[in-house]
Motif scaffolding. Structure first.
Motif, mmCIF file in Angstrom:
data_model
loop_
_atom_site.group_PDB
_atom_site.id
_atom_site.type_symbol
_atom_site.label_atom_id
_atom_site.label_comp_id
_atom_site.label_asym_id
_atom_site.label_seq_id
_atom_site.Cartn_x
_atom_site.Cartn_y
_atom_site.Cartn_z
ATOM 1 N N ARG A 1 0.834 -1.212 0.000
ATOM 2 C CA ARG A 1 0.000 0.000 0.000
ATOM 3 C C ARG A 1 0.869 1.262 0.000
ATOM 4 N N TRP A 2 1.968 1.214 0.720
ATOM 5 C CA TRP A 2 2.894 2.353 0.771
ATOM 6 C C TRP A 2 3.457 2.640 -0.617
ATOM 7 N N VAL A 3 3.869 1.576 -1.317
ATOM 8 C CA VAL A 3 4.420 1.739 -2.664
ATOM 9 C C VAL A 3 3.356 2.245 -3.631
ATOM 10 N N LYS A 4 2.165 1.659 -3.574
ATOM 11 C CA LYS A 4 1.090 2.057 -4.495
ATOM 12 C C LYS A 4 0.757 3.541 -4.362
ATOM 13 N N GLU B 1 -4.788 -6.922 -3.093
ATOM 14 C CA GLU B 1 -4.263 -5.581 -3.355
ATOM 15 C C GLU B 1 -4.121 -5.303 -4.852
ATOM 16 N N ARG B 2 -4.330 -6.338 -5.667
ATOM 17 C CA ARG B 2 -4.277 -6.208 -7.123
ATOM 18 C C ARG B 2 -2.986 -5.511 -7.573
ATOM 19 N N ILE B 3 -1.870 -6.074 -7.122
ATOM 20 C CA ILE B 3 -0.583 -5.529 -7.544
ATOM 21 C C ILE B 3 -0.406 -5.771 -9.044
ATOM 22 N N GLY C 1 -6.211 -9.700 -12.008
ATOM 23 C CA GLY C 1 -5.540 -8.685 -12.808
ATOM 24 C C GLY C 1 -4.052 -8.579 -12.576
ATOM 25 N N VAL C 2 -3.450 -9.639 -12.029
ATOM 26 C CA VAL C 2 -2.019 -9.637 -11.710
ATOM 27 C C VAL C 2 -1.245 -10.424 -12.764
ATOM 28 N N LYS C 3 -0.194 -9.830 -13.319
ATOM 29 C CA LYS C 3 0.705 -10.540 -14.224
ATOM 30 C C LYS C 3 1.643 -11.420 -13.404
ATOM 31 N N VAL C 4 1.995 -12.585 -13.933
ATOM 32 C CA VAL C 4 2.801 -13.557 -13.195
ATOM 33 C C VAL C 4 4.104 -13.833 -13.930
ATOM 34 N N TRP C 5 5.205 -13.615 -13.233
ATOM 35 C CA TRP C 5 6.538 -13.861 -13.775
ATOM 36 C C TRP C 5 7.217 -14.979 -12.990
#
Length: 370
Positions: free
Chosen positions: A57-60, A137-139, A160-164
């Motif tokens: 949340r801090w980063v977002k 959090e839908r990062i 909605g999260v991309k996965v690497w």
């Protein structure tokens, strides 16, 4: 006008300005890199699930719609059990070895109360909770540092999260390509921290060739600390680079000052691979702790997380008392010798890109700097 070769598919698909991914454990570094035009990747394997939620949340709040990601490890193999069950599996010879090191080297009792060496054990226990938080959090991006994330791919995509996935062997890449991961990071053994056995150049080219049939982007990782490394990675078919070591030597990094200075003094050959830290291959700047486990007559390191537990008291004492020669070795890839100055993270991004354009110009590329 010719297309800028440094504006890659990574930039097009993820909205970054530069094909640079910065792995760091410090959230200030993540924010600085994302806001400078790269992709900040926050390592959260060693914090609690709720700490991770707070950090996300801090980063977002500070990057807005700029891309960033979270990395945790999902080891495919480790010893399972409670703390008590795991302690019973540690041979007495290993406890005796650590006690002898503490006594012979006058290492004081840790200031931190026991139990020691619990970080990895807690991280493994909270893996599922952390995955749930990322989805809640839908990062933008989740990266799995160890082990395949294929089992959670559909859930992540639904959120909605991309996965690497980070891989160290072509066969691992093939499985993750078949599973449909959004991007693969081919991490050669030049890398800091957990690392495999394949050299970066050979692995990256092997994996980019495999990926052609899947139309999946590949990122190069392992020892990348200069703009010339970036150009080399793109020449091998990668769409960007995953970097780590260089971000520890930034003003924003929470890496201790003596650790930053050790990074600046280190030569490339000082980045040493050992399983002494946590039972898996790990590259860092060699110190007395590494050397003790390599000495003749020393026991073999134990598998994860038993090795964390047996070495926990000594390493905690070294951290509490700033015993530089015994503290957990400073993570460093084999490009550490090119890290010679502590800078703001934003400046590192710009310097890397400047070096990359200079490299292209030396090669006679007409679009350099275009």
């Amino acid at each position: 006008m010719a297309q800028d070769p440094l504006q890659t598919r990574l930039c097009e698909e993820y909205g970054c300005e530069y094909p640079i991914i910065a792995f760091a454990h410090t959230r200030d570094v993540t924010v600085a890199v994302s806001n400078a035009g790269g992709i900040g990747m926050l390592g959260q394997s060693t914090v609690s699930a709720e700490e991770m939620r707070t950090n996300i949340r801090w980063v977002k709040e500070r990057v807005g719609d700029r891309p960033f990601g979270v990395d945790i490890t999902i080891p495919s193999s480790y010893v399972e059990g409670t703390r008590e069950e795991l302690e019973q599996q540690v041979p007495q010879s290993h406890w005796d070895f650590i006690d002898r090191l503490i006594e012979e080297n006058d290492i004081p009792e840790p200031k931190t109360p026991p139990p020691w060496g619990n970080t990895r054990l807690r991280g493994l226990a909270e893996t599922r909770a952390k995955l749930e938080i990322m989805m809640e959090e839908r990062i933008p991006i989740f990266a799995s540092g160890l082990g395949s994330p294929a089992f959670v791919l559909n859930e992540m995509h639904d959120a909605g999260v991309k996965v690497w996935g980070l891989i160290g062997l072509a066969r691992q890449a093939a499985r993750e390509l078949d599973a449909g991961l959004d991007l693969i990071i081919a991490q050669g053994q030049d890398s800091a921290g957990h690392t495999g056995r394949m050299g970066t150049f050979s692995l990256v080219r092997e994996v980019t060739a495999l990926a052609e049939a899947h139309d999946t982007p590949i990122v190069a990782a392992g020892g990348i600390t200069t703009g010339a490394h970036i150009v080399a990675a793109l020449a091998l078919g990668a769409v960007g680079v995953w970097t780590g070591t260089i971000w520890q030597a930034t003003h924003e990094s929470e890496t201790k000052q003596w650790e930053k200075e050790r990074l600046l003094r280190a030569q490339n050959q000082d980045a040493w691979v050992s399983t002494a830290m946590d039972g898996k291959r790990n590259r860092g700047i060699r110190n007395k702790y590494y050397e003790a486990w390599e000495a003749e007559g020393s026991p073999e390191p134990l598998p994860m997380p038993l090795q964390d537990i047996v070495g926990g008291k000594l390493l905690q004492a070294a951290e509490d008392w700033d015993l530089e020669d015994w503290a957990g070795p400073v993570a460093a890839g084999q490009g550490v010798g090119f890290v010679t100055e502590i800078k703001p993270a934003r400046q590192v991004v710009f310097d890397l890109m400047g070096e990359a354009y200079d490299t292209l110009e030396r090669m006679g590329h007409a679009a350099a700097g275009a």
